[in-house]
Design a protein around this motif. Structure first.
Motif, PDB file in Angstrom:
ATOM      1  N   ALA A   1      76.094 120.189   5.764  1.00 13.08           N
ATOM      2  CA  ALA A   1      75.633 119.492   4.562  1.00 13.08           C
ATOM      3  C   ALA A   1      76.514 118.285   4.249  1.00 13.08           C
ATOM      4  CB  ALA A   1      75.606 120.456   3.377  1.00 13.08           C
ATOM      5  N   SER A  33      68.685 126.296   1.599  1.00  9.74           N
ATOM      6  CA  SER A  33      68.147 125.528   0.473  1.00  9.74           C
ATOM      7  C   SER A  33      69.246 125.061  -0.480  1.00  9.74           C
ATOM      8  CB  SER A  33      67.110 126.359  -0.290  1.00  9.74           C
ATOM      9  OG  SER A  33      67.692 127.566  -0.768  1.00  9.74           O
ATOM     10  N   GLN A  66      77.671 125.931   7.268  1.00  8.32           N
ATOM     11  CA  GLN A  66      76.589 125.273   6.535  1.00  8.32           C
ATOM     12  C   GLN A  66      77.120 124.119   5.679  1.00  8.32           C
ATOM     13  OE1 GLN A  66      72.939 125.987   5.778  1.00  8.32           O
ATOM     14  NE2 GLN A  66      73.117 126.599   7.922  1.00  8.32           N
ATOM     15  N   LEU A 105      68.936 124.710   7.796  1.00 11.60           N
ATOM     16  CA  LEU A 105      69.818 124.328   6.699  1.00 11.60           C
ATOM     17  C   LEU A 105      69.358 125.051   5.446  1.00 11.60           C
ATOM     18  CD1 LEU A 105      72.246 122.368   6.328  1.00 11.60           C
ATOM     19  CD2 LEU A 105      70.618 120.690   5.447  1.00 11.60           C
ATOM     20  N   LYS A 130      70.767 121.958   0.883  1.00 13.88           N
ATOM     21  CA  LYS A 130      69.894 120.798   0.654  1.00 13.88           C
ATOM     22  C   LYS A 130      70.057 120.286  -0.781  1.00 13.88           C
ATOM     23  CE  LYS A 130      66.594 122.621   4.021  1.00 13.88           C
ATOM     24  NZ  LYS A 130      65.282 123.265   4.241  1.00 13.88           N
ATOM     25  N   SER A 182      68.322 111.180   1.435  1.00 17.51           N
ATOM     26  CA  SER A 182      68.946 112.202   2.277  1.00 17.51           C
ATOM     27  C   SER A 182      68.226 113.533   2.131  1.00 17.51           C
ATOM     28  CB  SER A 182      70.428 112.368   1.903  1.00 17.51           C
ATOM     29  OG  SER A 182      71.174 111.215   2.198  1.00 17.51           O
ATOM     30  N   TYR A 183      67.910 113.896   0.879  1.00 17.27           N
ATOM     31  CA  TYR A 183      67.205 115.155   0.643  1.00 17.27           C
ATOM     32  C   TYR A 183      65.847 115.146   1.339  1.00 17.27           C
ATOM     33  CZ  TYR A 183      64.669 118.910  -1.609  1.00 17.27           C
ATOM     34  OH  TYR A 183      63.900 120.038  -1.833  1.00 17.27           O
ATOM     35  N   LYS A 184      65.169 114.025   1.259  1.00 16.45           N
ATOM     36  CA  LYS A 184      63.855 113.922   1.905  1.00 16.45           C
ATOM     37  C   LYS A 184      63.965 114.132   3.414  1.00 16.45           C
ATOM     38  CE  LYS A 184      59.837 110.838   2.186  1.00 16.45           C
ATOM     39  NZ  LYS A 184      59.287 109.505   1.789  1.00 16.45           N
ATOM     40  N   VAL A 217      66.241 115.990   4.979  1.00 17.19           N
ATOM     41  CA  VAL A 217      66.703 117.332   5.370  1.00 17.19           C
ATOM     42  C   VAL A 217      65.837 118.468   4.822  1.00 17.19           C
ATOM     43  CG1 VAL A 217      69.089 116.511   5.480  1.00 17.19           C
ATOM     44  CG2 VAL A 217      68.285 117.647   3.386  1.00 17.19           C
ATOM     45  N   LYS A 218      64.919 118.172   3.910  1.00 15.85           N
ATOM     46  CA  LYS A 218      64.237 119.242   3.165  1.00 15.85           C
ATOM     47  C   LYS A 218      63.413 120.175   4.046  1.00 15.85           C
ATOM     48  CE  LYS A 218      60.214 116.440   1.754  1.00 15.85           C
ATOM     49  NZ  LYS A 218      59.145 117.265   2.402  1.00 15.85           N
ATOM     50  N   ASP A 219      62.966 119.707   5.199  1.00 13.03           N
ATOM     51  CA  ASP A 219      62.130 120.549   6.065  1.00 13.03           C
ATOM     52  C   ASP A 219      62.893 121.117   7.255  1.00 13.03           C
ATOM     53  OD1 ASP A 219      59.834 120.158   4.486  1.00 13.03           O
ATOM     54  OD2 ASP A 219      59.428 118.236   5.480  1.00 13.03           O
ATOM     55  N   ILE A 246      73.276 118.334  -1.015  1.00 15.51           N
ATOM     56  CA  ILE A 246      73.109 116.976  -0.488  1.00 15.51           C
ATOM     57  C   ILE A 246      72.479 116.081  -1.558  1.00 15.51           C
ATOM     58  CG2 ILE A 246      71.735 115.617   1.152  1.00 15.51           C
ATOM     59  CD1 ILE A 246      72.246 117.895   3.195  1.00 15.51           C
TER      60      ILE A 246
END
Length: 363
Positions: free
Chosen positions: A175, A224, A171, A222, A227, A212-214, A216-218, A230
């Motif tokens: 990330a 939480s 993981q 990965l 995220k 980047s968070y936006k 990967v957030k969904d 990141i």
């Protein structure tokens, strides 16, 4: 393989030092050949050089460039090549395609990202020499792709050294590799700029953590906390980082792992507007200059990984001499005691602050 200098192509990677009349190489091994290097080789009347089978952009070297000798053919049949570098360069090119897709508006295919980094990580863990040399495989034109892949691998190695279980190591690798995916949403003119950024441009770059968070957030595969890492990988423990200026225990430990891997690779790599520094100098700077900003346990872990070389490891010193390590003080891992090959003299790098280890040759 051996290649005639007149047939040499830009992007070839030297496998051996090109030596002149001094102890310093004209061009050191692992250098990515440019047109200037080719002219230098010709000016020194060097007729052939040893290069890898794969160029820096991942393309195989044209077979007609190889010197057609029985010795070379035998070598190609009997010597097993380390699979890491070709796989790494191929991974960089795959990531480049993914990055271009993100620039066009596509989402992240986490399966593709896993398939790029996890096979590489297995080899990376088996042969630690690549940890010492990974910054040498990068080139400044494609730095952003090299950087992302390298940060993922280095982050995973730190996590493993800290005792993380396999799932979390994988993981962390994902990330680390995706920490800068938001750069795909930054203006390409900024990414490719060959001079220092203006304040306005740097402020735009600083948005990449939130971007980047936006992105990967969904992603359900990965975790939480990855995220969050990141999003936070440019935060500092003293509150001087970005994007939120978080401090102390509000900065997640996974964020610090990626932060330190990110900083280490960036400082050791050649970039469009900044030259590289050697790993042992970078480690000293990180420990001294970022005290209070970075988690000391994670910093010490990276030091253990890179600088805690065993006795008899072979290294090259910044003055061009080579030698083997005979003793390392655990309080000063970057400055061991060496026995020099050329003279059998003992070199104490703790006393010779004007010198440092430039390259790890073998471990």
């Amino acid at each position: 393989m051996k290649v005639r200098v007149e047939d040499l192509e830009e992007g070839c990677i030297l496998e051996e030092d090109i030596m002149g009349m001094t102890s310093h190489p004209i061009i050191p091994r692992n250098t990515v050949i440019s047109s200037l290097h080719i002219e230098v080789l010709k000016s020194f009347f060097i007729h052939e050089v040893d290069v890898g089978n794969t160029k820096a952009n991942g393309d195989p070297l044209q077979p007609n460039l190889k010197l057609d000798t029985n010795k070379e053919k035998k070598s190609e049949r009997t010597i097993e090549k380390d699979p890491f570098l070709p796989l790494y360069l191929s991974g960089v090119q795959q990531l480049k395609k993914e990055f271009q897709n993100w620039q066009s508006g596509s989402g992240i295919n986490i399966t593709t990202i896993r398939n790029i980094i996890l096979p590489l990580l297995n080899i990376f863990e088996e042969n630690q020499i690549h940890l010492y040399n990974i910054h040498l495989y990068s080139n400044k034109e494609e730095y952003i792709y090299h950087h992302s892949l390298s940060v993922g691998l280095i982050s995973a190695m730190i996590a493993k050294k800290l005792g993380y279980e396999r799932g979390n190591i994988n993981q962390i690798a994902l990330a680390g590799m995706l920490a800068d995916c938001g750069m795909a949403k930054v203006r390409s003119s900024i990414i490719t700029k060959q001079a220092a950024l203006t304040e306005e441009e740097f402020n735009e770059v600083k948005q990449h953590t939130a971007l980047s968070y936006k992105m990967v957030k969904d992603i359900p595969l990965l975790k939480s906390d990855m995220k969050l890492a990141i999003f936070q990988h440019h935060e500092r423990l003293d509150g001087s980082g970005y994007p939120s200026g978080e401090s102390k225990n509000r900065v997640h430990i996974h964020s610090q792992i990626i932060a330190i891997a990110d900083m280490y690779h960036a400082m050791t790599s050649e970039r469009l507007y900044r030259s590289s520094q050697t790993p042992f100098i970078v480690l000293e700077k990180i420990k001294e200059d970022y005290f209070g900003k970075l988690d000391i346990k994670v910093v010490e872990t990276l030091l253990e990984l890179v600088a805690n070389l065993s006795p008899r490891a072979k290294v090259k010193v910044s003055n061009g001499e080579t030698g083997e390590i005979i003793f390392t003080n655990r309080d000063m891992l970057t400055r061991p005691l060496l026995k020099l090959d050329q003279t059998n003299e003992i070199l104490d790098l703790q006393k010779r602050r004007d010198l440092h280890i430039k390259e790890v040759i073998s471990i």
